[in-house]
Design an enzyme around this catalytic site. Sequence first.
Site, PDB file in Angstrom:
ATOM      1  N   ASP A   1     -39.732  74.930 -45.235  1.00 47.47           N
ATOM      2  CA  ASP A   1     -39.410  76.365 -45.310  1.00 47.47           C
ATOM      3  C   ASP A   1     -40.180  77.193 -46.335  1.00 47.47           C
ATOM      4  O   ASP A   1     -40.979  78.075 -45.994  1.00 47.47           O
ATOM      5  CB  ASP A   1     -37.895  76.540 -45.533  1.00 47.47           C
ATOM      6  CG  ASP A   1     -37.328  75.720 -46.708  1.00 47.47           C
ATOM      7  OD1 ASP A   1     -38.083  74.960 -47.325  1.00 47.47           O
ATOM      8  OD2 ASP A   1     -36.125  75.857 -47.000  1.00 47.47           O
TER       9      ASP A   1
ATOM     10  N   THR B   1     -37.994  82.090 -54.355  1.00 46.62           N
ATOM     11  CA  THR B   1     -37.174  81.522 -53.289  1.00 46.62           C
ATOM     12  C   THR B   1     -35.709  81.349 -53.710  1.00 46.62           C
ATOM     13  O   THR B   1     -34.847  81.089 -52.883  1.00 46.62           O
ATOM     14  CB  THR B   1     -37.764  80.198 -52.775  1.00 46.62           C
ATOM     15  OG1 THR B   1     -37.111  79.823 -51.571  1.00 46.62           O
ATOM     16  CG2 THR B   1     -37.621  79.091 -53.809  1.00 46.62           C
TER      17      THR B   1
ATOM     18  N   ARG C   1     -35.233  77.527 -59.983  1.00 46.16           N
ATOM     19  CA  ARG C   1     -33.965  78.027 -60.518  1.00 46.16           C
ATOM     20  C   ARG C   1     -34.081  78.387 -61.999  1.00 46.16           C
ATOM     21  O   ARG C   1     -33.673  79.463 -62.418  1.00 46.16           O
ATOM     22  CB  ARG C   1     -32.848  76.997 -60.306  1.00 46.16           C
ATOM     23  CG  ARG C   1     -32.668  76.667 -58.830  1.00 46.16           C
ATOM     24  CD  ARG C   1     -31.427  75.847 -58.548  1.00 46.16           C
ATOM     25  NE  ARG C   1     -31.535  75.248 -57.210  1.00 46.16           N
ATOM     26  CZ  ARG C   1     -30.515  74.921 -56.447  1.00 46.16           C
ATOM     27  NH1 ARG C   1     -29.293  75.100 -56.856  1.00 46.16           N
ATOM     28  NH2 ARG C   1     -30.699  74.384 -55.252  1.00 46.16           N
TER      29      ARG C   1
ATOM     30  N   GLU D   1     -29.486  82.377 -46.675  1.00 42.46           N
ATOM     31  CA  GLU D   1     -30.682  82.781 -45.913  1.00 42.46           C
ATOM     32  C   GLU D   1     -30.468  83.922 -44.924  1.00 42.46           C
ATOM     33  O   GLU D   1     -31.307  84.821 -44.814  1.00 42.46           O
ATOM     34  CB  GLU D   1     -31.309  81.563 -45.218  1.00 42.46           C
ATOM     35  CG  GLU D   1     -32.139  80.669 -46.132  1.00 42.46           C
ATOM     36  CD  GLU D   1     -31.308  79.798 -47.069  1.00 42.46           C
ATOM     37  OE1 GLU D   1     -30.074  79.718 -46.873  1.00 42.46           O
ATOM     38  OE2 GLU D   1     -31.888  79.203 -47.996  1.00 42.46           O
TER      39      GLU D   1
ATOM     40  N   GLU E   1     -36.797  72.166 -58.098  1.00 44.13           N
ATOM     41  CA  GLU E   1     -35.540  72.871 -58.396  1.00 44.13           C
ATOM     42  C   GLU E   1     -35.582  73.472 -59.800  1.00 44.13           C
ATOM     43  O   GLU E   1     -35.113  74.595 -60.029  1.00 44.13           O
ATOM     44  CB  GLU E   1     -34.334  71.922 -58.293  1.00 44.13           C
ATOM     45  CG  GLU E   1     -34.102  71.307 -56.923  1.00 44.13           C
ATOM     46  CD  GLU E   1     -33.592  72.296 -55.881  1.00 44.13           C
ATOM     47  OE1 GLU E   1     -33.459  73.491 -56.200  1.00 44.13           O
ATOM     48  OE2 GLU E   1     -33.348  71.863 -54.739  1.00 44.13           O
TER      49      GLU E   1
HETATM   50  C1  DMJ Z   1     -32.312  77.723 -52.476  1.00 47.50           C
HETATM   51  O1  DMJ Z   1     -32.267  76.847 -53.527  1.00 47.50           O
HETATM   52  C2  DMJ Z   1     -33.698  78.161 -52.213  1.00 47.50           C
HETATM   53  O2  DMJ Z   1     -33.656  79.290 -51.414  1.00 47.50           O
HETATM   54  C3  DMJ Z   1     -34.549  77.102 -51.587  1.00 47.50           C
HETATM   55  O3  DMJ Z   1     -35.816  77.571 -51.217  1.00 47.50           O
HETATM   56  C4  DMJ Z   1     -33.908  76.485 -50.382  1.00 47.50           C
HETATM   57  N1  DMJ Z   1     -32.573  76.825 -50.209  1.00 47.50           N
HETATM   58  C5  DMJ Z   1     -31.674  77.098 -51.265  1.00 47.50           C
HETATM   59  C6  DMJ Z   1     -30.563  77.978 -50.736  1.00 47.50           C
HETATM   60  O4  DMJ Z   1     -30.162  77.679 -49.481  1.00 47.50           O
END
Ligand code: DMJ
Length: 584
Positions: free
Chosen positions: A292, A563, A163, A476, A159
Amino acid sequence: MPQSQQSPQENENQDLDFDVLVKYAKLLWLPILAGFCAFLYLNPTILSDLLGYDHPLSTPPEQKLLPTRDVEKRDAIVAAFKHAWHAYERDAMGADEYRPIGHKGTNLSSAGGIGYTIIDAIDTMLIMGPELSEEYNRARNWVANNLTFDREGRFNTFETTIRILGGLLSAYHLSSNDSIYLEKAIDLADRLLPVFNTPSGLPFPLANLAKRKGIADPDLPGVVGTAEVGTLQLEFRYLSHLTDNPDYWVKVENIMKIIGAGLQPSGLASIYMNQQTGEFIPSDIRLGSRGDSYYEYLLKQYIQTNYTEPGLRAMYTQAMNGIHKYLVRQSKARKLIYTTELIPSVNLDDSLNWKRVPKQDHLVCFLGGSLMLGATTTGTYTGKRTTSIPPDGRREFTGQGKRDWRTGEELIKTCLATHETATGLSPEIVHFRTPTDGIPEVASSALGILPSDWYIKGAKQGDEPSYDARYILRPETIESLFIAFRLTHHPFYREQAWQIFQAIEKHCKVETGGYASVLNVDDVPVKLEDKMETFMLSETLKYLYLIFEDVNLIPLDEYVFNTEAHPLPIFTPKSPTGFSVHAP
Ligand code: DMJ
């Protein structure tokens, strides 16, 4: 017998036979036509398969004109961003997360926050431009004057990377290299680097940023999540490119080599790995949580380095083949394409038995857009990006490209179908009906759309809402709509995005400021959970904004989105990488 030798009687009989035949033939064409139509209805893609590729959604009504920005809708998204940001700034500036109903912030560590919400939001402000310049200046000042990573506490490696590191790097690039962001990014990355000092090289899932030390997950010691170790690469590789420090690159590339060596022959990855040995632990195979973004980053790493790493393209192609063979299935009534999960159990002789579960997380909805993006890059004859919009699939796509593009489009339609709820919001998890699941033929959606191909487990009216029934402001489906819109320019994707945005406005908006999560998407009026996830500002509203903005803003042939939706520029590596040759 030659005709001339037949008697008139014989001639007459023959004419009669012929007439009967014509009469029956006339009657026969109707059932034949009906049968043919039924066949086409049941196999909607058969024509496109035979004719190459030509999907209706791929062809906008006017192909020559670039879609213009939709100012009104774009401005509505900006207003939503301000509604969320101003409330956070008023009640919780500096805190990691925001509780819009309680009007307060919370931190991920008792030692203090590291500005998750601020750093996740900064590049969205830069993208939204002058309208957000005052907010941006205040956020930048906070980074320059208040942000410190000298925090005693457990920070999640994944995370923090997607982020914070991703947010800082994107802000650095979009602010035309404001050095404060790069300094902070280097400081954070150096504090994270010790997490990779393990026997296998697979990183610790947690880090003490002050002590510069990796920490095991107390609930799962010795175990790491595949998506968590496979979703650090874009950020560390870009930092390495910027700083010429190979350490950042080597550590995360090593993870890809470890994963590559342990994959199933199908190219699919179980969601857990043994941190000590680097081997996969027999565990679920899925495209939802913990699986994912491993697949997302396989593709995006290939794109990030300007298509110069065929070893990554090979891994991606193998994985997409495996996904199609083992995970993708079609629902019974509406023929919705969805993905399943495989759950292992160990047989007496130690071999594995895989059980298929028709469960799809909202998280999987990234895959529709990702497959379409993959088709236009890995699925072309050159292995480079197609330039035509929409792509000329018949001419430009390989067989894999055609298949992936079509599955991508279909998965987006399925994700949109999961918005057919009382709120128009999609739940956290859906299950698809199967012929043997024993569930009676009733509509499970509050809208009563029949026949219902999917349902929310444990979401009975009046009961405590199940975990599956929530909508936590996830991006998503919107993310996939953004990619599909950019690759096709088809207005359908804009229209769908607008509907979702309106549902968010109607049900998640907190009057006093901010947005909250909905506890049951099929129950109106909604009950809210007091939490605004940071990805509302970094992903959900950014993708929505970009859908309605000029299509040349942050173009997909120059940027790759991490992501958490932080755009990072595509670059050509200064020297060959571990994946520059076909086999790593
Ligand atoms: C986000 O923090 C990122 O996209 C992560 O890969 C998984 N999902 C959350 C949002 O749903």
